[in-house]
Design a protein around this motif. Structure first.
Motif, short mmCIF file in Angstrom:
data_model
loop_
_atom_site.label_atom_id
_atom_site.label_comp_id
_atom_site.label_asym_id
_atom_site.label_seq_id
_atom_site.Cartn_x
_atom_site.Cartn_y
_atom_site.Cartn_z
N THR A 45 -1.40 110.70 16.84
CA THR A 45 -2.04 109.47 17.32
C THR A 45 -3.01 108.96 16.28
N PHE A 46 -2.81 107.71 15.88
CA PHE A 46 -3.69 107.09 14.88
C PHE A 46 -4.96 106.62 15.57
N ASP A 47 -6.10 107.07 15.09
CA ASP A 47 -7.39 106.75 15.70
C ASP A 47 -7.79 105.31 15.33
N CYS A 48 -8.18 104.56 16.33
CA CYS A 48 -8.53 103.15 16.10
C CYS A 48 -9.73 102.99 15.18
N SER A 49 -10.54 104.04 15.04
CA SER A 49 -11.71 103.96 14.15
C SER A 49 -11.30 103.87 12.68
N GLN A 50 -10.02 104.20 12.39
CA GLN A 50 -9.55 104.14 11.02
C GLN A 50 -9.00 102.77 10.64
N CYS A 51 -9.01 101.84 11.56
CA CYS A 51 -8.43 100.51 11.31
C CYS A 51 -9.41 99.62 10.57
N THR A 52 -8.87 98.78 9.70
CA THR A 52 -9.68 97.75 9.07
C THR A 52 -10.06 96.67 10.08
N TYR A 53 -9.12 96.37 10.97
CA TYR A 53 -9.32 95.28 11.94
C TYR A 53 -8.45 95.57 13.14
N ILE A 54 -8.97 95.29 14.34
CA ILE A 54 -8.20 95.44 15.57
C ILE A 54 -7.92 94.06 16.15
N VAL A 55 -6.66 93.79 16.41
CA VAL A 55 -6.24 92.49 16.93
C VAL A 55 -6.71 92.35 18.38
N THR A 56 -7.33 91.20 18.67
CA THR A 56 -7.76 90.92 20.04
C THR A 56 -7.26 89.57 20.54
N ASP A 57 -6.97 88.63 19.61
CA ASP A 57 -6.62 87.27 20.00
C ASP A 57 -5.14 86.98 19.71
N TYR A 58 -4.71 85.84 20.20
CA TYR A 58 -3.32 85.40 19.99
C TYR A 58 -3.02 85.27 18.51
N LYS A 59 -3.87 84.61 17.72
CA LYS A 59 -3.59 84.38 16.31
C LYS A 59 -4.49 85.22 15.44
N THR A 60 -3.85 85.89 14.47
CA THR A 60 -4.57 86.66 13.47
C THR A 60 -4.23 86.07 12.11
N ASP A 61 -5.21 85.42 11.47
CA ASP A 61 -5.01 84.74 10.20
C ASP A 61 -5.66 85.57 9.10
N GLY A 62 -4.82 86.17 8.24
CA GLY A 62 -5.34 87.03 7.19
C GLY A 62 -6.19 86.31 6.18
N ALA A 63 -5.93 85.02 5.93
CA ALA A 63 -6.75 84.26 4.99
C ALA A 63 -8.14 84.03 5.56
N GLU A 64 -8.22 83.64 6.82
CA GLU A 64 -9.52 83.41 7.44
C GLU A 64 -10.33 84.69 7.58
N LEU A 65 -9.64 85.80 7.80
CA LEU A 65 -10.32 87.08 7.99
C LEU A 65 -10.47 87.86 6.70
N ASN A 66 -10.01 87.29 5.59
CA ASN A 66 -10.18 87.88 4.27
C ASN A 66 -9.55 89.27 4.17
N PHE A 67 -8.34 89.41 4.70
CA PHE A 67 -7.64 90.69 4.58
C PHE A 67 -7.32 90.97 3.12
N LYS A 68 -7.34 92.24 2.76
CA LYS A 68 -7.05 92.67 1.40
C LYS A 68 -5.81 93.56 1.38
N PRO A 69 -5.10 93.63 0.24
CA PRO A 69 -3.98 94.57 0.14
C PRO A 69 -4.41 95.99 0.51
N GLY A 70 -3.57 96.66 1.30
CA GLY A 70 -3.87 98.01 1.73
C GLY A 70 -4.63 98.10 3.04
N ASP A 71 -5.07 96.97 3.59
CA ASP A 71 -5.78 96.99 4.87
C ASP A 71 -4.85 97.46 5.98
N VAL A 72 -5.44 98.04 7.02
CA VAL A 72 -4.70 98.52 8.18
C VAL A 72 -5.14 97.71 9.39
N ILE A 73 -4.24 96.91 9.91
CA ILE A 73 -4.51 96.03 11.05
C ILE A 73 -3.87 96.69 12.28
#
Length: 464
Positions: free
Chosen positions: A43-71
């Motif tokens: 089981t992957f622990d949620c504390s290891q995530c870069t970001y947890i999805v909560t809304d309908y739309k997840t925009d990587g540009a707006e949230l400044n996601f980087k290569p290697g991030d774990v969503i």
């Protein structure tokens, strides 16, 4: 990456594997040729995530996601439909989208379950624990999972697409011309879908296709909300393997416009075309054109052709497949005089396949193009029409070392009624084939080496 294995349980007709947190049943197969998608995911622990999805739309540009991030998709959140936009990693560091804390469930009440747009170099993985398929998707309408609008270079693995007789196709991969009519009016195809992997997914009970990959109309067509003729994108470097696909209203799998390095193997398709709509009810449809390898697949029970190849236009090797109980022909090849060819002198190779209990022909070809055609070491058994048929105006096809018979008992399988296709020691198929190692056929459907005895066995199994 764990290899897809076929497990043969002698005398067993049904297989049930247990699912994660709600003790649901995954999948019930009506065959004793059973693909194993068992994985012991921690089981992957949620504390290891870069970001947890909560809304309908997840925009990587707006949230400044980087290569290697774990969503992450949190197992504790009740998700409706989800849209991912601008999720862009790199080839060396893809962005990972996975479940955490157990199985994540998406129950969409509006069109679409999970969709991606303007994204590249990412992986959608249900490997975060709680199930062999850690992300479970259902929807009332539209595609369950759709990679659209210039989405490219991605992997989808360990998803359960759980149909409810309302949604359409399970996993869709295509950018439609109407998303940029001007771009797709260019016949040079300035945009290409590349480097795709679809593996270890369980798709079942969908109203449309199990997998819907690419467009048809390679030579261009009008319509699709564009004012002029448009040319659909092609696909290069696609791998589709170790997927279980059951109970599809339309085709089990449809792949079109695969112009380079298409590899389809170790898939299991059962009960396809349940809606019975002609032309939409194939076990696997390849076409428009396509070139590559199709091997070690199992296609059992449906209302249409087991494998239909339509205007394929390229080099194709089809070997070690089991195609049984097709409502129409086991394998049907179609193609008119005028259509695009990827190669000037393409070939079609059909080697060491099982084609059993076909509702029409066993193997039939109507493709009129100039091509090298070989049909060798195949078992074609019990068809309602001819076992091996060549349509009018077809050039010669090289056939040898096949066994064609209407007698189900002639070949001497362990138990054809329970889909146990291993050859008994007295089978006439043992060592009766021709050596095809020069064509790259050096294993059987169990990935055992060929030959085992003094020669190649006929059919998908090499008796040890």
């Amino acid at each position: 990456m764990r290899k897809f294995l076929f497990l043969i349980f002698f005398g067993a007709l049904f297989f049930i594997v247990s699912c994660g947190k709600n003790d649901d049943v995954e999948p019930e197969s009506k065959s004793s040729l059973i693909p194993s998608n068992d994985f012991d995911f921690e089981t992957f622990d949620c504390s290891q995530c870069t970001y947890i999805v909560t809304d309908y739309k997840t925009d990587g540009a707006e949230l400044n996601f980087k290569p290697g991030d774990v969503i992450c998709l949190d197992s504790e959140i009740a998700y409706d439909r989800l849209l991912f936009s601008n999720i862009n990693g790199t080839a060396e560091k893809p962005i990972i989208i996975r479940n955490c804390g157990g199985q994540a469930i998406i129950q969409a009440t509006k069109p679409g379950g999970i969709s991606f747009e303007y994204s590249s170099h990412f992986k959608l993985l249900g490997d975060g624990g709680g199930s062999n398929y850690g992300i479970k998707v259902t929807t009332n309408t539209g595609f369950y999972v759709l990679m659209r609008t210039f989405t490219n270079q991605f992997e989808i693995a360990h998803l359960e697409i759980a149909g409810n007789s309302d949604g359409f196709a399970g996993i869709g991969l295509k950018t439609s011309p109407y998303e940029d009519c001007q771009l797709f009016e260019d016949p040079s195809r300035p945009w290409t879908m590349t480097d795709i992997t679809i593996r270890n997914n369980y798709v079942h009970d969908v109203n449309g296709e199990g997998l819907y990959i690419g467009h048809g109309f390679h030579a261009g067509w009008t319509g699709n909300a564009c004012p002029n003729i448009v040319y659909p994108h092609v696909i290069k470097r696609l791998k589709v393997y170790s997927n279980i696909i059951e109970n599809t209203g339309y085709d089990g799998m449809q792949i079109k416009n695969g112009d380079e390095d298409i590899e389809i193997y170790d898939n299991y398709i059962f009960n396809y075309g349940t809606r019975g709509e002609n032309g939409q009810n194939e076990g696997v449809l390849l076409g428009g054109p396509i070139t590559g390898l199709f091997y070690n697949n199992v296609i059992i029970k449906g209302t249409g052709n087991g494998l239909r190849m339509l205007n394929i236009g390229g080099n194709n090797d089809v070997y070690n497949n089991i195609i049984m109980e097709s409502g129409k022909s086991g394998i049907r090849i179609d193609g008119g005089n005028e259509f695009d060819l990827i190669f000037n002198n393409p070939y079609l190779n059909f080697f060491n396949n099982h084609i059993v209990n076909s509702g029409e022909y066993g193997f039939v070809i109507f493709d009129k193009r100039a091509a090298d055609r070989r049909f060798k070491n195949n078992l074609v058994i019990n068809a309602s029409d001819q076992l091996l048929a060549i349509g009018s105006q077809i050039d010669a096809i090289d056939t040898s070392h096949n066994i064609t018979t209407q007698d189900l008992d002639f070949v001497k399988f362990k138990s054809i009624n329970s889909y146990e296709f291993e050859l008994l020691p007295e089978s006439p198929a043992i060592d009766a084939g021709t050596d095809l190692s020069n064509f790259g056929v050096d294993i059987d459907i169990m990935r055992r080496p060929r030959p085992s005895g003094s020669g190649f066995d006929v059919g998908a199994f090499e008796q040890q």
